[in-house]
Design a protein around this motif. Structure first.
Motif, short mmCIF file in Angstrom:
data_model
loop_
_atom_site.label_atom_id
_atom_site.label_comp_id
_atom_site.label_asym_id
_atom_site.label_seq_id
_atom_site.Cartn_x
_atom_site.Cartn_y
_atom_site.Cartn_z
N LEU A 102 13.98 -8.86 -8.85
CA LEU A 102 13.00 -8.10 -7.74
C LEU A 102 12.09 -7.17 -8.26
O LEU A 102 10.76 -7.24 -8.07
CB LEU A 102 13.94 -7.50 -6.62
CG LEU A 102 14.58 -8.56 -5.91
CD1 LEU A 102 15.59 -7.80 -4.72
CD2 LEU A 102 13.85 -9.62 -5.04
N MET A 103 12.54 -6.43 -9.50
CA MET A 103 11.51 -5.41 -9.95
C MET A 103 10.31 -6.14 -10.75
O MET A 103 9.22 -5.61 -10.52
CB MET A 103 12.20 -4.59 -10.84
CG MET A 103 11.21 -3.37 -11.64
SD MET A 103 12.08 -2.43 -12.76
CE MET A 103 12.71 -3.65 -13.98
N ILE A 104 10.73 -7.17 -11.05
CA ILE A 104 9.46 -7.89 -12.01
C ILE A 104 8.91 -8.98 -11.17
O ILE A 104 7.62 -8.92 -11.30
CB ILE A 104 10.23 -8.37 -13.10
CG1 ILE A 104 10.87 -7.49 -14.16
CG2 ILE A 104 9.07 -9.22 -14.22
CD1 ILE A 104 9.85 -6.17 -14.71
N SER A 105 9.42 -9.69 -10.60
CA SER A 105 8.85 -10.82 -10.07
C SER A 105 8.15 -10.38 -8.66
O SER A 105 7.20 -11.40 -8.45
CB SER A 105 10.01 -11.76 -9.55
OG SER A 105 10.81 -11.33 -8.35
N ILE A 106 8.68 -9.64 -8.00
CA ILE A 106 7.68 -9.41 -6.87
C ILE A 106 7.18 -7.69 -6.73
O ILE A 106 6.90 -7.16 -5.90
CB ILE A 106 8.41 -9.58 -5.46
CG1 ILE A 106 9.69 -8.67 -5.39
CG2 ILE A 106 8.83 -10.95 -5.33
CD1 ILE A 106 10.03 -8.81 -3.88
N SER A 107 7.82 -7.02 -7.95
CA SER A 107 7.16 -5.77 -8.10
C SER A 107 7.89 -4.63 -7.37
O SER A 107 7.34 -3.88 -6.65
CB SER A 107 5.88 -5.43 -8.28
OG SER A 107 5.34 -4.45 -8.90
N ASP A 108 9.19 -5.00 -6.99
CA ASP A 108 10.08 -4.16 -5.93
C ASP A 108 10.06 -2.83 -6.50
O ASP A 108 10.68 -2.44 -7.51
CB ASP A 108 11.31 -4.78 -5.54
CG ASP A 108 11.99 -4.28 -4.26
OD1 ASP A 108 12.12 -3.00 -4.30
OD2 ASP A 108 12.06 -5.02 -3.51
N ASN A 109 9.32 -1.71 -5.68
CA ASN A 109 9.33 -0.38 -6.22
C ASN A 109 10.78 0.24 -5.93
O ASN A 109 11.11 1.10 -6.61
CB ASN A 109 8.34 0.31 -5.27
CG ASN A 109 6.95 -0.09 -5.65
OD1 ASN A 109 6.66 -0.33 -6.94
ND2 ASN A 109 5.82 0.14 -4.83
#
Length: 400
Positions: free
Chosen positions: A214-221
């Motif tokens: 999630l952190m990389i694919s949708i840039s989840d903060n």
């Protein structure tokens, strides 16, 4: 001569449209009709449900933009809703969906590629952009193919998450943590969008792998902040320059810039490293509720994550075997590459694109990083995106 022939071909296709497409794909005929240049006729091709979501003036603006940049439409190739639009000056991917009444209910145009383009033209246009601009293209993490201010650290937005990912991979490879490790969500690491985890219930169990995806694919903060907390801020600081110490969580950046105390940003900027860490500890008690991010840049050149384009090229190359960078291919079409990795970032005053690409018939890896900073004026995101896509298309055509 070539221009004359193409224009003639375009006229023939448009004049014989009613006959030529009678037995062919209605999608193709509709795509040609869109670019005939008659606004009312073009809008009549859409179902009302589409125009309720996309204003008619925006539809016309997009059609005009493609024609202004690429000239007349001369051919359409493809089938089953997936097509390549062949214009006089270049090509663009497209998809279209018609309903039972042959009206458009779905339409997408991808970034275009110019027939006659060059690295010299593209780099000259990058140099004309206002603000601070950095570009780097590297082959196999050794050879710098194109460069503009490639060693200058600039604000990179969420592309910083590559360094969190790198730290995670190193910890997994040494056996200190495992991909199936469960890390419960907690309110202390809840951030603002982008992402989805900020909406999930507190204490929801999430695996390490889910967080990195999630952190990389949708840039989840929230995923990024949870991982920074789980690994330890000091662990990640081993991978970055002193410019990024202390290494900020996303929620800390929001609180510093947009919190209730207008003097806090300047206090933080002026503080030494030890004092900055104390300020960040105090921020843990500040509520994110009510914080709003304005459309204009706010300390974007002073409170951020700073990396050079060359550093980012090297880092995404180091992560070439990671699954996470392949989920969202950014500005590159996955179908065109055997590997298309990506991470980008943005906020007002900051735009960043970093890609890792491998052609289907090659073992060579190309890293491309583009950063634009402008703390005073809005960044022309469309232009930066266009130039980056043109670089990607050039890489695709380069001979190894």
């Amino acid at each position: 001569m070539r221009r004359t022939i193409l224009r003639f071909a375009c006229c023939i296709l448009l004049l014989c449209g009613a006959v030529a497409f009678g037995e062919q794909d209605m999608n193709v005929k509709t795509l040609f009709d869109l670019f005939r240049g008659q606004e009312k006729a073009a809008l009549a091709l859409f179902d009302d449900s589409f125009l309720a979501q996309v204003p008619p003036e925006k539809v016309i603006a997009i059609l005009n933009l493609y024609q202004q940049q690429l000239g007349p439409l001369v051919n359409v190739t493809g089938r089953d809703g997936q097509y390549t639009l062949v214009f006089e000056k270049g090509t663009a991917p497209a998809s279209i969906t018609l309903n039972g009444n042959q009206k458009i209910i779905g339409l997408w145009f991808g970034h275009w590629a110019l027939n006659e383009d060059s690295k010299e033209k593209i780099m000259a246009e990058f140099q004309k952009l206002p603000g601070k601009v950095a570009v780097c293209v590297m082959k196999n993490n050794e050879q710098v193919l194109l460069a503009l201010n490639e060693n200058t650290p600039l604000a990179a937005g969420s592309t910083f998450k590559l360094y969190v990912l790198k730290a995670v991979y190193d910890q997994v490879q040494t056996g200190k943590i495992a991909w199936d490790t469960v890390i419960p969500l907690n309110g202390q690491n809840q951030s603002l969008p982008s992402g989805i985890l900020q909406e999930w219930p507190d204490k929801t169990p999430v695996t390490l792998k889910t967080l990195t995806n999630l952190m990389i694919s949708i840039s989840d903060n929230t995923a990024a902040d949870l991982l920074i907390d789980y690994l330890g801020r000091e662990t990640i600081e081993k991978y970055v320059s002193p410019l990024n110490r202390p290494f900020l969580k996303t929620a800390e950046m929001f609180k510093l810039k947009f919190g209730a105390d207008p003097s806090l940003p300047q206090k933080y900027i002026a503080a030494g490293a030890a004092r900055k860490r104390e300020i960040l500890k105090d921020l843990a008690h500040m509520d994110l509720a009510g914080l709003r991010t304005p459309p204009a840049p706010v300390f974007s050149d002073e409170i951020e994550w700073f990396f050079s384009a060359r550093e980012l090229c090297q880092t995404i190359h180091d992560l070439r075997n990671s699954d996470e960078i392949r989920i969202n291919s950014g500005l590159a079409a996955k179908a065109d590459w055997s590997l298309a990795g990506y991470k980008g970032g943005s906020e007002p005053g900051v735009l960043q694109y970093t890609h890792l690409l491998r052609k289907k018939d090659s073992k060579d890896l190309y890293a491309l990083s583009v950063t634009v900073n402008d703390a005073r004026n809005p960044i022309d995101e469309a232009k930066v995106t266009e130039l980056t896509v043109r670089l990607i298309n050039l890489i695709k055509e380069w001979k190894d």
